[in-house]
Scaffold this motif. Structure first.
Motif, PDB file in Angstrom:
ATOM      1  N   ARG A  62       0.944  -1.394  -0.167  1.00 29.64           N
ATOM      2  CA  ARG A  62      -0.157  -0.102  -0.142  1.00 29.64           C
ATOM      3  C   ARG A  62       0.846   1.048  -0.015  1.00 29.64           C
ATOM      4  NH1 ARG A  62      -2.873  -3.630  -0.761  1.00 29.64           N
ATOM      5  NH2 ARG A  62      -4.775  -4.338   0.331  1.00 29.64           N
ATOM      6  N   GLU A  64       0.997   5.460  -0.510  1.00 29.70           N
ATOM      7  CA  GLU A  64       0.428   6.769  -0.704  1.00 29.70           C
ATOM      8  C   GLU A  64       1.271   7.985  -1.168  1.00 29.70           C
ATOM      9  OE1 GLU A  64      -1.327   7.913   3.272  1.00 29.70           O
ATOM     10  OE2 GLU A  64      -2.550   6.054   3.382  1.00 29.70           O
ATOM     11  N   ASP A  66       1.532  11.866  -2.435  1.00 28.63           N
ATOM     12  CA  ASP A  66       0.960  13.184  -2.286  1.00 28.63           C
ATOM     13  C   ASP A  66       0.666  13.990  -3.617  1.00 28.63           C
ATOM     14  OD1 ASP A  66       0.345  15.956  -1.933  1.00 28.63           O
ATOM     15  OD2 ASP A  66       2.391  16.388  -0.596  1.00 28.63           O
ATOM     16  N   THR A  94      -4.402  12.580  -2.552  1.00 33.17           N
ATOM     17  CA  THR A  94      -3.609  11.439  -2.361  1.00 33.17           C
ATOM     18  C   THR A  94      -3.985  10.502  -3.342  1.00 33.17           C
ATOM     19  OG1 THR A  94      -3.817  11.382   0.070  1.00 33.17           O
ATOM     20  CG2 THR A  94      -3.082   9.536  -0.792  1.00 33.17           C
ATOM     21  N   THR A  96      -3.334   6.814  -4.472  1.00 28.43           N
ATOM     22  CA  THR A  96      -2.803   5.524  -3.792  1.00 28.43           C
ATOM     23  C   THR A  96      -2.400   4.349  -4.908  1.00 28.43           C
ATOM     24  OG1 THR A  96      -5.113   4.753  -3.819  1.00 28.43           O
ATOM     25  CG2 THR A  96      -4.359   5.946  -2.022  1.00 28.43           C
TER      26      THR A  96
END
Length: 172
Positions: A62, A64, A66, A94, A96
């Motif tokens: 996972r 994230e 910016d 975000t 992802t």
């Protein structure tokens, strides 16, 4: 801090790893002005985890990213790309990436940009393993129009060629 060494394995030991945002980045290449001019830039990884399990192909990631961290050589272009015309970073801060199966043979994950999720194949280029940490270098090609980022057709490149470099440390 651990000393860098060569190990016989290229698979991290099972465990839960956190991505180090300071040691991780995403760089990209695309084309601009009807495909004539190259554009290079980057995004910052803000957080993420990788769970390494047995068998390693069943591991999960996972990440994230910016959206407002988009940076290229032009501050004016950066502002436009972060705007509602492209990334809409104010409403979708975000980006992802999630993968429920990782392996050396072209794992595919789900990339979500502006609330639109699409499968993206990733090619793992290199893994450097330490006893309680590892780094990964991977590449991917993303079609921005598949995520609803359709402004400036013809002027802005349709595809972004990404290089993802992630450094992880085991936390349990």
């Amino acid at each position: 801090m651990e000393t860098r060494r060569e190990y016989a394995t290229d698979t991290p030991r099972p465990g839960h790893y956190e991505i180090d945002p300071a040691g991780s980045t995403i760089t990209f290449r695309t084309r601009h002005v009807f495909g004539l001019l190259p554009v290079r830039g980057s995004f910052a990884i803000s957080a993420g985890t990788i769970d390494v399990v047995e068998p390693p192909a069943a591991s999960r990631a996972r990440v994230e990213i910016d959206a407002a961290s988009f940076t290229a050589p032009s501050a004016a272009r950066d502002k436009v790309v972060r705007s509602a015309r492209f990334l809409d970073a104010d409403r979708h801060p975000t980006i992802t990436f999630a993968a429920d199966r990782l392996g050396r043979d072209m794992p595919t994950g789900t990339l979500t940009v502006r609330g639109v999720a699409r499968a993206v194949p990733v090619s793992i280029v290199a893994i450097d393993v330490l006893p309680r940490a590892f780094s990964v270098r991977a590449t991917a090609r993303v079609d921005r129009t598949a995520f609803g980022v359709t402004a400036s057709r013809g002027m802005a490149g349709r595809h972004l060629d990404l290089v993802v470099e992630i450094t992880c440390a085991q936390i349990r």
